[in-house]
Design an enzyme around this catalytic site. Structure first.
Site, PDB file in Angstrom:
ATOM      1  N   GLU A  60     103.340 -35.867 -19.254  1.00  0.00           N
ATOM      2  CA  GLU A  60     102.829 -34.281 -19.622  1.00  0.00           C
ATOM      3  C   GLU A  60     102.242 -34.326 -18.281  1.00  0.00           C
ATOM      4  O   GLU A  60     102.468 -32.815 -18.118  1.00  0.00           O
ATOM      5  CB  GLU A  60     101.916 -34.735 -20.705  1.00  0.00           C
ATOM      6  N   PRO A 269     109.213 -50.640 -15.471  1.00  0.00           N
ATOM      7  CA  PRO A 269     109.462 -50.356 -16.885  1.00  0.00           C
ATOM      8  C   PRO A 269     107.756 -49.430 -16.806  1.00  0.00           C
ATOM      9  O   PRO A 269     107.171 -48.783 -15.965  1.00  0.00           O
ATOM     10  CB  PRO A 269     108.094 -52.125 -17.538  1.00  0.00           C
ATOM     11  N   ARG A 270     108.039 -48.854 -18.401  1.00  0.00           N
ATOM     12  CA  ARG A 270     107.467 -47.558 -18.463  1.00  0.00           C
ATOM     13  C   ARG A 270     105.273 -47.470 -18.995  1.00  0.00           C
ATOM     14  O   ARG A 270     104.429 -47.076 -18.042  1.00  0.00           O
ATOM     15  CB  ARG A 270     107.619 -46.832 -20.017  1.00  0.00           C
ATOM     16  N   MET A 310     102.365 -47.118  -8.841  1.00  0.00           N
ATOM     17  CA  MET A 310     102.323 -45.779 -10.429  1.00  0.00           C
ATOM     18  C   MET A 310     102.601 -44.413  -9.324  1.00  0.00           C
ATOM     19  O   MET A 310     102.344 -44.184  -7.731  1.00  0.00           O
ATOM     20  CB  MET A 310     101.087 -45.002 -10.906  1.00  0.00           C
ATOM     21  N   GLY A 311     103.003 -43.438  -9.417  1.00  0.00           N
ATOM     22  CA  GLY A 311     103.872 -42.194  -8.908  1.00  0.00           C
ATOM     23  C   GLY A 311     105.002 -42.139  -7.865  1.00  0.00           C
ATOM     24  O   GLY A 311     104.463 -41.070  -7.382  1.00  0.00           O
ATOM     25  N   GLU A 312     105.668 -43.806  -7.939  1.00  0.00           N
ATOM     26  CA  GLU A 312     106.594 -43.181  -7.495  1.00  0.00           C
ATOM     27  C   GLU A 312     108.375 -42.738  -8.015  1.00  0.00           C
ATOM     28  O   GLU A 312     109.241 -43.692  -7.800  1.00  0.00           O
ATOM     29  CB  GLU A 312     107.346 -44.467  -7.002  1.00  0.00           C
ATOM     30  N   LEU A 338     115.798 -34.741 -17.007  1.00  0.00           N
ATOM     31  CA  LEU A 338     116.475 -34.230 -16.055  1.00  0.00           C
ATOM     32  C   LEU A 338     115.891 -34.712 -14.950  1.00  0.00           C
ATOM     33  O   LEU A 338     116.509 -33.827 -13.786  1.00  0.00           O
ATOM     34  CB  LEU A 338     115.490 -32.978 -16.927  1.00  0.00           C
ATOM     35  N   GLU A 339     114.519 -35.516 -14.016  1.00  0.00           N
ATOM     36  CA  GLU A 339     114.636 -36.021 -13.254  1.00  0.00           C
ATOM     37  C   GLU A 339     115.898 -36.345 -12.214  1.00  0.00           C
ATOM     38  O   GLU A 339     115.482 -36.317 -11.596  1.00  0.00           O
ATOM     39  CB  GLU A 339     113.285 -37.130 -13.207  1.00  0.00           C
TER      40      GLU A 339
END
Length: 429
Positions: A60, A269-270, A310-312, A338-339
């Site tokens: 989100e 992994p999520r 994270m963030g990659e 969509l990414e």
């Protein structure tokens, strides 16, 4: 169940909430920090009178980022406070915006905690991403005359049936929302059936289609593949995977290695608390495995790179030739398709896509998405796309075409937010 009973049960359940927090802290130590914020205690300094945006977690937060940037540009005098519920969401918000936004955890949905939080930030407008509905927070906003927007809202038939079982709680809550900006007409009708005011529901589309890719990211990915000496290596990514999927993906990768011995898998992994166990799983299965976080250089012998940073995610997608999106081989509902499509990647997924029914239907209909049921089909799908560059290119073009055809939702949402902010200004609130 009405809101009074809901609140009573929430209070009675607080010991269980605390135990769950401790359990999460045991798995991910970041949950042990800033606990006071979850009860509106020890909040950081917050300038009042701006816009409050709630994005529950990482997905989100990423979806909200373009909207937040536009709000900052269009309303530079208003402070923006962004809340979330998870440490990973918090890290993502801080990585995206730093000190350009105010940030804290959203307090639990208790009347006194919600009131304390709102009395501190006194927002002119509240924007909640997707379908994170908290009856007491929404009611406390309504009592103060603060318009609440449900942005990029989605509501599956399954979720609607769940909400309908608690109609005495959900109907008054939905009626207090000023704007429900939904992704599809079917979802709009579900919200209306549950009690939302007809005039408050607008079909704006999904803002996830309004994704723009920084060309520098693509250049950086090309440079890293060159550094690895992997320009010609078959490289695929399995992203946002959940427990139970990694074994299937590794089985598929083993099959691919039999046909393509130089194949490289990026496995992401999520949830961060699973990073270590997934690395161990890969190594126990006999794959030469590296962790992205160690920054070790991938060489010709590397078979799996675990994306444990994270963030990659967008960057890791950009590195790959083909993308599999997880949360879909197990009944989790899938993640953002969509990414990778926006990055020009052929997209594969499992069959469990109930969180993205409209988006997956459009991608599938255009020929941009291929669904697989198991490891054999996954290996077959990836292998065929490696062997048939023309087919891969058709999927890339189709995915980019779907994005282009559906863009504009962000502008429609921002118009609705601007109208509500203008109404608040005219009323002197």
């Amino acid at each position: 169940m009405n809101r009074t009973l809901y609140t009573l049960l929430f209070h009675l359940g607080l010991p269980l909430v605390f135990l769950r927090l401790l359990w999460r802290a045991w798995r991910a130590p970041a949950y042990a920090r800033r606990i006071g914020e979850r009860f509106a205690v020890g909040l950081p300094p917050l300038r009042p009178g701006g816009i409050w945006v709630h994005a529950v977690s990482v997905g989100e937060s990423i979806a909200a980022a373009p909207m937040i940037r536009e709000l900052m540009a269009r309303h530079p005098g208003l402070p923006i406070t962004v809340t979330c519920m998870t440490p990973t969401g918090s890290e993502r918000i801080q990585a995206l915006f730093g000190d350009r936004v105010q940030h804290c955890y959203l307090p639990y949905d208790l009347p006194w905690a919600a009131a304390r939080f709102l009395d501190r930030i006194r927002p002119k407008l509240a924007v909640v991403m997707e379908t994170e509905l908290w009856p007491n927070h929404i009611h406390q906003c309504a009592r103060r005359g603060i318009p609440v927007v449900l942005a990029n809202a989605r509501l599956s038939e399954r979720s609607a049936r769940g909400y309908a079982r608690f109609a005495r709680l959900t109907a008054p809550m939905l009626a207090e929302l000023s704007l429900i900006a939904v992704q599809t007409a079917a979802e709009a009708e579900r919200f209306r059936r549950l009690g939302a005011r007809r005039e408050s529901v607008e079909v704006t589309g999904s803002i996830k289609f309004d994704l723009s890719i920084d060309p520098a990211l693509l250049a950086r990915a090309t440079a890293l593949r060159t550094q690895w000496g992997a320009q010609a290596r078959p490289l695929w990514i399995a992203a946002s995977t959940h427990a139970g999927e990694d074994e299937i993906i590794l089985d598929a990768h083993r099959q691919l290695l039999a046909q393509h011995p130089q194949a490289l898998l990026i496995l992401v992994p999520r949830h961060p608390e699973r990073f270590g166990s997934v690395v161990e799983l890969c190594r126990k299965a006999g794959f030469a495995t590296l962790r992205r976080s160690t920054d070790e250089a991938v060489d010709a012998g590397t078979q799996v790179l675990v994306g444990d940073t994270m963030g990659e995610l967008l960057f890791l997608y950009a590195l790959a030739d083909i993308a599999f999106v997880g949360g879909s081989l197990v009944p989790n509902g899938g993640h953002n398709l969509l990414e990778p499509a926006a990055l020009g990647k052929p997209v594969l997924s499992g069959p469990h896509l109930f969180n993205f029914l409209e988006i997956s239907a459009q991608l599938r209909g255009a020929g941009a998405l291929r669904e697989v049921q198991d490891a054999d089909q996954l290996a077959q799908g990836v292998g065929e796309l490696w062997r048939d560059p023309a087919a891969a290119q058709r999927m890339r073009d189709a995915g980019l075409g779907v994005l282009k055809a559906n863009q504009g939702a962000l502008e429609r949402l921002l118009a609705g937010l601007g109208h509500l902010l203008g109404a608040v200004g005219r009323s002197g609130a």
